[in-house]
Design an enzyme around this catalytic site. Structure first.
Site: not given
Ligand code: NAI
Length: 303
Positions: A152, A165, A169
């Site tokens: 990230s 975070y 990351k």
């Molecule tokens: P989100 O919150 O929609 O998705 C994250 C998912 O991970 C959720 O569905 C959650 O239930 C699941 N999760 C949480 N703890 C868990 C565990 N212990 N075991 C398995 N699953 C688990 O958020 P988003 O934005 O879709 O994030 C996805 C990835 O992308 C993350 O790693 C985030 O750090 C990364 N990211 C997102 C960005 C963005 O612009 N949305 C930017 C940079 C990185």
């Protein structure tokens, strides 16, 4: 020839929502058999809800794809082994792993409880370690594996209130660089995605509405799918993806300076050289400090 995933099995952690759900749909639409892993839970990781993963599996199957749900947490070794076991039991192999699961516990560093630092490290970083470790012997035996880590801008560049975070990351960059060396001989390629998707619950809506239609997970998913595919021929890269703009990110160094070194230089020698040491007007790809030292010493006729 179009890139397809027939006979390939892909695990996407945290694919009950957001980016992961989009990756799972995209990979399934390309023929992959997908493990939709998600224990549910709030954005801070508390709670759980099995229906989150079930729903994505049902959506994929309704579209004619193949998917199976996994409710384990990536944050424990046993959970990660359970996720990989789900793939092996359902489909017999694991070709690609997308380490996507994540939580947020934002606070300024001064106010951050260490428990919140550790929880975020545990899910993002140790979760990536555990899942990759669990899949590793399967990939080695297959002589094929693709691993995607999720980094990230919060860590690559820095963002207020996200010390936990940002650290989590970018911790996987070191893991990736080492596993690139260890995995290459078994055709295991590992790369990072640095996504931008404004519509997910972790990111929240973007401030400028004209950007929103572009910065969605659909614009990131093709890059992740390629990194998971047979066509992928890179390892150890960081791919930035935002709104159809894709780039690769690498470390660069300043040209630097070799001080007179018949004896160790002093602090004042170093201080006098800082303008050159921190001069990035002509950056050079970073391949190692010792390597450059040896080159300069050879050039000076000393070695
Ligand atoms: P989100 O919150 O929609 O998705 C994250 C998912 O991970 C959720 O569905 C959650 O239930 C699941 N999760 C949480 N703890 C868990 C565990 N212990 N075991 C398995 N699953 C688990 O958020 P988003 O934005 O879709 O994030 C996805 C990835 O992308 C993350 O790693 C985030 O750090 C990364 N990211 C997102 C960005 C963005 O612009 N949305 C930017 C940079 C990185």
């Amino acid at each position: 020839m179009a890139i397809r995933f027939e006979d390939r099995v892909v695990i996407v952690t945290g694919s009950g929502g957001g980016l992961g759900r989009c990756y799972a749909h995209h990979l399934a639409s390309l023929g992959a058999r997908v493990v939709v892993n998600d224990p549910g839970g709030a954005v801070d990781g508390r709670g759980g809800d099995a229906s989150v993963a079930d729903m994505v599996v049902a959506e994929i199957i309704a579209k004619g794809g193949q998917a199976v749900a996994s409710y384990d947490s990536v944050a424990t070794e046993a959970g990660a082994q359970g996720i990989v076991a789900t793939a092996v039991e359902a489909y017999g192999r694991v070709d690609a792993l997308v380490n996507n699961a994540g939580i947020l516990r934002d606070k300024s560093f001064a106010k951050m409880e260490m428990a919140d630092f550790e929880s975020v490290m545990q899910v993002h970083f140790m979760g990536s370690v555990y899942c990759t470790r669990a899949a590793w012997p399967v990939m080695k035996a297959q002589k094929f594996g693709r691993v995607v880590f999720t980094t990230s801008m919060a860590g690559l560049v820095g963002n207020f209130g996200q010390a936990n975070y940002g650290a989590a990351k970018t911790a996987m960059l070191g893991l990736m660089n080492v596993l690139k060396v260890e995995g290459g001989k078994d055709n295991i390629l590992l790369n990072c995605i640095s996504p931008v998707a404004g519509e997910t619950r972790m990111a929240g809506p973007v401030a400028d509405p004209k950007i929103q239609p572009y910065v969605t997970a659909e614009y990131v998913a093709p890059a992740v799918a390629w990194l998971c595919s047979d066509a992928c021929d890179v390892s150890g890269e960081i791919v930035g993806a935002s709104g159809g703009y894709f780039t690769a990110v690498r470390f660069h160094r300043s040209p630097g300076v070799l001080l007179p070194n018949d004896q160790p230089p002093s602090i004042d020698d170093f201080a006098a050289a800082t303008a050159s040491i921190f001069d990035f007007s002509a950056p050079v790809p970073f391949t190692g400090t010792l390597r450059e030292f040896l080159r300069l010493m050879e050039e000076a006729g000393k070695f």
